[in-house]
Design a protein around this motif. Sequence first.
Motif, mmCIF file in Angstrom:
data_model
loop_
_atom_site.group_PDB
_atom_site.id
_atom_site.type_symbol
_atom_site.label_atom_id
_atom_site.label_comp_id
_atom_site.label_asym_id
_atom_site.label_seq_id
_atom_site.Cartn_x
_atom_site.Cartn_y
_atom_site.Cartn_z
ATOM 1 N N THR B 93 3.338 17.959 0.261
ATOM 2 C CA THR B 93 2.512 18.396 1.392
ATOM 3 C C THR B 93 1.401 17.385 1.654
ATOM 4 N N ARG B 96 3.003 14.335 3.335
ATOM 5 C CA ARG B 96 3.488 14.606 4.688
ATOM 6 C C ARG B 96 2.331 14.721 5.680
ATOM 7 N N ALA B 125 5.535 7.423 3.626
ATOM 8 C CA ALA B 125 5.956 8.238 2.485
ATOM 9 C C ALA B 125 5.660 7.538 1.160
#
Lengths: 93, 136
Positions: B93, B96, B125
Amino acid sequence: MAATVRIPTVLRPAMGGLTTVTVEGSTIGAVLTELTTTYPAIEGQLLNGDGTLHRFLNVYVNDDDVRYIGGVDAPVGNDDEITLLPAVAGGDA
Amino acid sequence: MLTLTPALRDAIIATCIRALPNEGCGLLIGRAEESGSTVTDVVPSPNVAASARIYEIDSRVMLRTVRRTDEEGLTVLGVFHSHTHSEAFPSPTDVRQAPDPDWHYVVVSLRDVPADVRSYQIVGATVTSEDIYIGS
């Protein structure tokens, strides 16, 4: 109507490094649409495809969170300062 | 590299402990330089998610902090938050939703005593650990 928009650091590279811009528009939706038209590299980062505010963007008109004053329909007047802020969230979920 | 004073490191941990059982959070402000960033103050925020599993900085705190840093010639360097029961590593989380590739992401694990404080950079990422220098 022309308002000053304060740009968050994360969007500045796509907007020529500008920290503030002056944008025409009588509502928040109109201002954000105009910004996206002028700076297409930020498309999708302000508004969703249906014209609603992006989930990870907070928008203030002066000291008011636009979510509480009409969202994209919130009125914008001359000399208003609009601040775009990234939503800062996460966690161990 | 992220440079902190001992007092600011303690302030980060104290903010996270005060927020228990929920995750604690706040902003890091200071100066960004080629060699790394130096934190000159931390700004605690309410966790408006009010959760032990997720955090969200109060946008009013973010607004005040952006105005303050502009006035003082400083920068919002990043954000800190706690993991109450897991290691000090960004969760999926966190990765992201990381809002800015230039920021430092400090994660405080309160799972063990003493608290574990670590800093990361998150670009897309990719998560990269970085040193925290505790200076005076």
